[in-house]
Write an enzyme that holds these catalytic residues in place. Structure first.
Site, PDB file in Angstrom:
ATOM      1  N   CYS A   1       8.716 -19.925   7.884  1.00 29.68           N
ATOM      2  CA  CYS A   1       9.026 -19.642   6.489  1.00 29.68           C
ATOM      3  C   CYS A   1       7.705 -19.743   5.716  1.00 29.68           C
ATOM      4  O   CYS A   1       7.199 -20.831   5.472  1.00 29.68           O
ATOM      5  CB  CYS A   1      10.036 -20.678   6.009  1.00 29.68           C
ATOM      6  SG  CYS A   1      10.617 -20.424   4.339  1.00 29.68           S
TER       7      CYS A   1
ATOM      8  N   CYS B   1      -4.425 -14.459   6.538  1.00 35.17           N
ATOM      9  CA  CYS B   1      -4.529 -15.585   5.614  1.00 35.17           C
ATOM     10  C   CYS B   1      -5.225 -15.079   4.356  1.00 35.17           C
ATOM     11  O   CYS B   1      -6.285 -14.464   4.439  1.00 35.17           O
ATOM     12  CB  CYS B   1      -5.340 -16.707   6.254  1.00 35.17           C
ATOM     13  SG  CYS B   1      -5.677 -18.076   5.125  1.00 35.17           S
TER      14      CYS B   1
END
Length: 171
Positions: free
Chosen positions: A150, A76
């Site tokens: 996605c 992240c």
């Protein structure tokens, strides 16, 4: 009922979807990284802030990792949590990096998203609640899970295999 059920029109909802709805084995705990809006704005670029904190989307085929085949772990970009491995990445030709599964149960959380006149499943970092992208199921890709995560490139940071002694990307 599966989160990949019929289309439902309406406003964006922020109700969490149990991980079990995505064939995961465990529930995802509440995010542990909590920062003010001002803190996020200071730490992230305007584009990162727009995508990660405001659930925006980068333009297709423009992201850093769309065509990347480097072995490693995708973290992240906001908090550094490990989210995906390169061996779960595949070429979907949709314009964004695609993965067929997260790195492990509990690394991402799922939120109902009813924007754009359709029902989708938003994917967020379980550690800091940053928007990553969406997950889709049943599109006919030959992946083991029949799912396509996605994910916006700007939401991720690739740590190449072997970087700084990292071995977490090994199979």
């Amino acid at each position: 009922m599966s989160i990949f059920g019929k289309s439902v029109f309406g406003n964006k909802a922020t109700d969490s979807i149990p991980a079990s709805s995505l064939d995961a084995a465990t529930d995802v705990p509440e995010p542990s990284v909590r920062k003010s809006d001002d803190e996020w704005r200071r730490e992230l670029t305007p584009e990162e802030y727009h995508v990660l904190r405001q659930a925006g989307t980068e333009r297709p085929f423009t992201g850093e990792y769309v065509d990347t085949h480097t072995e490693g772990v995708y973290q992240c970009r906001a908090c550094g949590s490990e989210l995906f491995r390169s061996n779960e990445k595949f070429d979907s030709h949709c314009g964004w990096p695609s993965f067929w599964a997260p790195l492990a149960d509990g690394t991402v959380r799922y939120i109902h998203d009813r924007t754009l006149g359709m029902e989708r499943v938003e994917v967020r970092c379980a550690n800091c609640d940053s928007h990553l992208g969406h997950v889709f199921k049943g599109e006919g890709y030959g992946t083991p899970t029949d799912q396509r995560y996605c994910i916006n490139s700007v939401s991720l940071k690739l740590v190449p295999r072997g970087a700084d002694g990292d071995v977490s990307a090994e199979s």
